[in-house]
Scaffold this active site. Structure first.
Site, PDB file in Angstrom:
ATOM      1  N   SER A   1      38.217  82.124  44.421  1.00 38.76           N
ATOM      2  CA  SER A   1      38.586  83.175  45.743  1.00 38.76           C
ATOM      3  C   SER A   1      38.507  82.750  46.634  1.00 38.76           C
ATOM      4  O   SER A   1      37.226  82.397  47.331  1.00 38.76           O
ATOM      5  CB  SER A   1      37.751  84.978  44.784  1.00 38.76           C
ATOM      6  OG  SER A   1      38.006  85.785  46.602  1.00 38.76           O
TER       7      SER A   1
ATOM      8  N   LYS B   1      42.881  82.440  43.430  1.00 44.93           N
ATOM      9  CA  LYS B   1      43.553  84.305  44.426  1.00 44.93           C
ATOM     10  C   LYS B   1      43.002  83.780  46.116  1.00 44.93           C
ATOM     11  O   LYS B   1      42.356  83.002  46.503  1.00 44.93           O
ATOM     12  CB  LYS B   1      42.279  84.801  44.127  1.00 44.93           C
ATOM     13  CG  LYS B   1      42.272  85.607  44.702  1.00 44.93           C
ATOM     14  CD  LYS B   1      41.284  87.149  43.900  1.00 44.93           C
ATOM     15  CE  LYS B   1      40.022  88.169  45.097  1.00 44.93           C
ATOM     16  NZ  LYS B   1      38.752  89.024  43.936  1.00 44.93           N
TER      17      LYS B   1
ATOM     18  N   LYS C   1      43.162  85.935  49.247  1.00 42.91           N
ATOM     19  CA  LYS C   1      42.567  86.734  50.050  1.00 42.91           C
ATOM     20  C   LYS C   1      44.269  87.114  50.902  1.00 42.91           C
ATOM     21  O   LYS C   1      44.740  86.512  51.786  1.00 42.91           O
ATOM     22  CB  LYS C   1      41.488  87.124  51.505  1.00 42.91           C
ATOM     23  CG  LYS C   1      39.968  87.295  50.263  1.00 42.91           C
ATOM     24  CD  LYS C   1      40.288  88.036  49.549  1.00 42.91           C
ATOM     25  CE  LYS C   1      38.945  88.467  48.999  1.00 42.91           C
ATOM     26  NZ  LYS C   1      38.726  89.676  47.994  1.00 42.91           N
TER      27      LYS C   1
ATOM     28  N   ASP D   1      44.834  89.570  46.901  1.00 45.61           N
ATOM     29  CA  ASP D   1      44.009  90.235  46.867  1.00 45.61           C
ATOM     30  C   ASP D   1      43.515  90.546  48.366  1.00 45.61           C
ATOM     31  O   ASP D   1      43.479  90.052  49.843  1.00 45.61           O
ATOM     32  CB  ASP D   1      42.418  90.089  46.595  1.00 45.61           C
ATOM     33  CG  ASP D   1      41.349  90.922  46.517  1.00 45.61           C
ATOM     34  OD1 ASP D   1      41.443  92.211  46.711  1.00 45.61           O
ATOM     35  OD2 ASP D   1      40.442  90.508  46.008  1.00 45.61           O
TER      36      ASP D   1
ATOM     37  N   GLU E   1      45.744  92.138  44.297  1.00 44.12           N
ATOM     38  CA  GLU E   1      44.913  93.322  43.657  1.00 44.12           C
ATOM     39  C   GLU E   1      44.851  94.282  45.005  1.00 44.12           C
ATOM     40  O   GLU E   1      44.583  93.848  46.533  1.00 44.12           O
ATOM     41  CB  GLU E   1      43.624  92.331  43.669  1.00 44.12           C
ATOM     42  CG  GLU E   1      42.121  93.297  43.245  1.00 44.12           C
ATOM     43  CD  GLU E   1      41.020  91.368  43.080  1.00 44.12           C
ATOM     44  OE1 GLU E   1      41.457  90.375  42.819  1.00 44.12           O
ATOM     45  OE2 GLU E   1      39.545  92.451  42.781  1.00 44.12           O
TER      46      GLU E   1
ATOM     47  N   ASP F   1      40.832  96.816  41.625  1.00 43.47           N
ATOM     48  CA  ASP F   1      38.946  96.655  42.060  1.00 43.47           C
ATOM     49  C   ASP F   1      38.239  97.667  42.607  1.00 43.47           C
ATOM     50  O   ASP F   1      37.740  98.326  41.874  1.00 43.47           O
ATOM     51  CB  ASP F   1      39.270  95.110  43.503  1.00 43.47           C
ATOM     52  CG  ASP F   1      37.825  95.144  42.687  1.00 43.47           C
ATOM     53  OD1 ASP F   1      36.923  94.955  42.994  1.00 43.47           O
ATOM     54  OD2 ASP F   1      37.646  93.559  44.274  1.00 43.47           O
TER      55      ASP F   1
ATOM     56  N   LYS G   1      34.860  94.582  37.074  1.00 44.25           N
ATOM     57  CA  LYS G   1      33.105  93.372  38.001  1.00 44.25           C
ATOM     58  C   LYS G   1      31.811  94.496  36.937  1.00 44.25           C
ATOM     59  O   LYS G   1      31.793  95.556  37.836  1.00 44.25           O
ATOM     60  CB  LYS G   1      32.935  94.065  39.554  1.00 44.25           C
ATOM     61  CG  LYS G   1      34.065  93.505  40.153  1.00 44.25           C
ATOM     62  CD  LYS G   1      34.119  93.386  41.804  1.00 44.25           C
ATOM     63  CE  LYS G   1      34.945  92.455  42.150  1.00 44.25           C
ATOM     64  NZ  LYS G   1      34.651  92.668  43.435  1.00 44.25           N
TER      65      LYS G   1
ATOM     66  N   GLY H   1      33.787  88.924  41.213  1.00 43.25           N
ATOM     67  CA  GLY H   1      32.442  88.769  41.538  1.00 43.25           C
ATOM     68  C   GLY H   1      32.298  88.804  42.637  1.00 43.25           C
ATOM     69  O   GLY H   1      33.817  89.336  43.095  1.00 43.25           O
TER      70      GLY H   1
HETATM   71  O1  OSB Z   1      37.727  91.979  46.684  1.00 39.74           O
HETATM   72  O2  OSB Z   1      37.112  90.223  44.959  1.00 39.74           O
HETATM   73  C1  OSB Z   1      36.483  90.951  46.248  1.00 39.74           C
HETATM   74  C2  OSB Z   1      33.513  88.583  47.091  1.00 39.74           C
HETATM   75  C3  OSB Z   1      32.944  89.712  47.625  1.00 39.74           C
HETATM   76  C4  OSB Z   1      33.481  91.432  47.777  1.00 39.74           C
HETATM   77  C5  OSB Z   1      34.384  91.684  47.196  1.00 39.74           C
HETATM   78  C6  OSB Z   1      35.217  90.449  46.231  1.00 39.74           C
HETATM   79  C7  OSB Z   1      35.149  89.444  46.495  1.00 39.74           C
HETATM   80  C8  OSB Z   1      35.855  87.654  45.747  1.00 39.74           C
HETATM   81  C9  OSB Z   1      35.020  86.989  45.925  1.00 39.74           C
HETATM   82  O3  OSB Z   1      36.495  88.084  45.811  1.00 39.74           O
HETATM   83  C10 OSB Z   1      34.535  86.838  44.634  1.00 39.74           C
HETATM   84  C11 OSB Z   1      33.362  85.873  44.315  1.00 39.74           C
HETATM   85  O4  OSB Z   1      33.467  84.264  43.684  1.00 39.74           O
HETATM   86  O5  OSB Z   1      32.718  85.826  43.309  1.00 39.74           O
HETATM   87 MG    MG Z   2      39.060  92.433  45.644  1.00 42.46          MG
END
Ligand code: OSB
Ligand code: MG
Length: 376
Positions: free
Chosen positions: A142, A168, A170, A195, A220, A245, A269, A297
């Site tokens: 991510s 993924k 952002k 995301d 997402e 999510d 999650k 995660g």
């Molecule tokens: O939106 O999935 C999310 C991390 C912290 C809070 C929200 C998110 C995330 C991630 C990172 O996208 C996921 C990871 O690498 O653990």
């Molecule tokens: Mg997310």
């Protein structure tokens, strides 16, 4: 789920909270906040000669979820731990927790610490304790928001080179179309998704549907962190599947999303949905409704990361999730062994008892902010 019949310890030698803060290698930037490190609340239980650890996925701030490290500590200490009664089975304890509304991150923390402890007491790996087959886990990365499309492409290149199975990225308003286009031009064949962490409104429908051309595996949480209904209205206008999510906390939310056809995928999650047992039930429900799921995660330390890995031994988790190598997040972690990618991008499930990862006392001390011992 036979493990739910396991009898909990008659008493606990120690129950303590450990609050730690580990700096990130680089800040993690999303549409909702920038995190510079992982402040994590850890619950440590000792009983029957073994320890169990659970990591709360809440942040110190309410910018991903309304739950925080402080609210979770309060709910765990005042309302969850007092539900533990001698002679009780794990499943009875989980049922007792249902009396507490919401607070799924707090609930997951306690369930995690208990199942780790019970698996260690049985001298089996957590996946075995849960009745899951051993398998190697897909990897996924991510990537936070970057300053320019070129910087993003460089990060994607590194991830592809490392062997990650899917990428993924952002996105947020103004950092979407051009950024995705740049990545797609360079990497036409990778599994790519975006995301938004709730940055868009229903009025942004045209912009979101213009992203269809990039053949993302999913988008997402484009709309509010709190919404399922508006996502169900948006989905028919897009070819790209939506993935929910932060607006999915429970089985009930999951059923709502499925009945409304609000999404094509769900990010489960376990730390957000009340723990492993709820996560497995949700994954089964989604599979029965032909909705694929993956394990998300929360930038966890090695403790939380290990739970996500064991969970993915469940065949219901068919898509690569956000499970990355430890070095992506931290220079030093509080556990051994760190997560690494195999030559083909897969991740091995730890072999040891329980989660199979061991806390390194010196590292724990180094990153420790506070401790609190609890007596029942
Ligand atoms: O939106 O999935 C999310 C991390 C912290 C809070 C929200 C998110 C995330 C991630 C990172 O996208 C996921 C990871 O690498 O653990
Ligand atoms: Mg997310």
């Amino acid at each position: 789920m036979n493990y739910l019949n396991t009898i909990l310890p008659a008493s606990f030698g120690k129950i303590e909270f450990l609050l730690i803060d580990i700096p990130f290698v680089t800040p993690f930037v999303t549409s909702s906040y920038t995190w510079n490190g992982k402040q994590a609340l850890i619950l440590h239980l000792e009983a029957d000669g073994v320890s169990g650890y659970g990591e709360c996925v809440a942040d110190p701030d309410p910018f991903y979820s309304p739950e925080t490290t402080v609210s979770c500590r309060y709910i765990i200490r005042e309302f969850i731990l007092p539900l533990l009664k001698p002679g009780m089975a794990l499943g009875e304890f989980l049922t007792a927790m249902e009396h507490i509304r919401g607070n799924y991150m707090a609930k997951a923390t306690v369930e995690n610490a208990l199942v780790d402890l019970l698996a260690r007491r049985d001298r089996v790996p957590l996946f075995t304790f849960l009745g899951l087959p051993k398998r190697r886990i897909h990897s996924g990365i991510s990537l936070g928001l970057q300053n320019t499309p070129e910087e993003l492409c460089r990060k994607v290149g590194e991830a592809v080179h490392s062997g990650y199975h899917r990428v993924k990225m952002k996105i947020k308003k103004g950092k979407d179309y051009q950024f995705i286009e740049a990545v797609r031009d360079k990497y036409p064949d990778i599994l790519l998704m975006a995301d938004a962490n709730g940055d868009y409104q229903p009025e942004d429908r045209e912009l979101l549907s213009s992203l269809d051309t990039f053949e993302l595996t999913m988008i997402e949480q484009p709309l509010s962190y709190n919404d399922i209904y508006l996502h169900s209205q948006l989905q028919p206008f897009l070819k790209t599947p939506l993935c929910l999510d932060e607006s999915i906390h429970s089985i009930e939310d999951c059923k709502t999303a499925l009945d409304l056809n609000a999404c094509g995928v769900i990010n489960i999650k376990e730390g957000r949905v009340g723990g492993i047992t709820n996560a497995l039930m949700m994954a089964k429900l989604c599979a029965e409704n032909n909705i694929p799921v993956w394990s998300g995660g929360m930038d966890e330390t090695g403790i939380g990361r290990a739970f996500n890995i064991h969970l993915q031994c469940s065949p219901y988790f068919t898509l690569p999730g956000d499970t990355s190598e430890t070095t992506r997040y931290f220079k030093e972690d509080i556990i051994d062994k760190p997560v690494v990618l195999e030559h083909d991008g897969f991740i091995e499930v730890p072999e040891g008892h329980g989660t199979g990862v061991e806390v390194i006392p010196a590292k724990l001390q180094k990153f420790l902010l506070a401790t609190e011992e609890v007596t029942l």
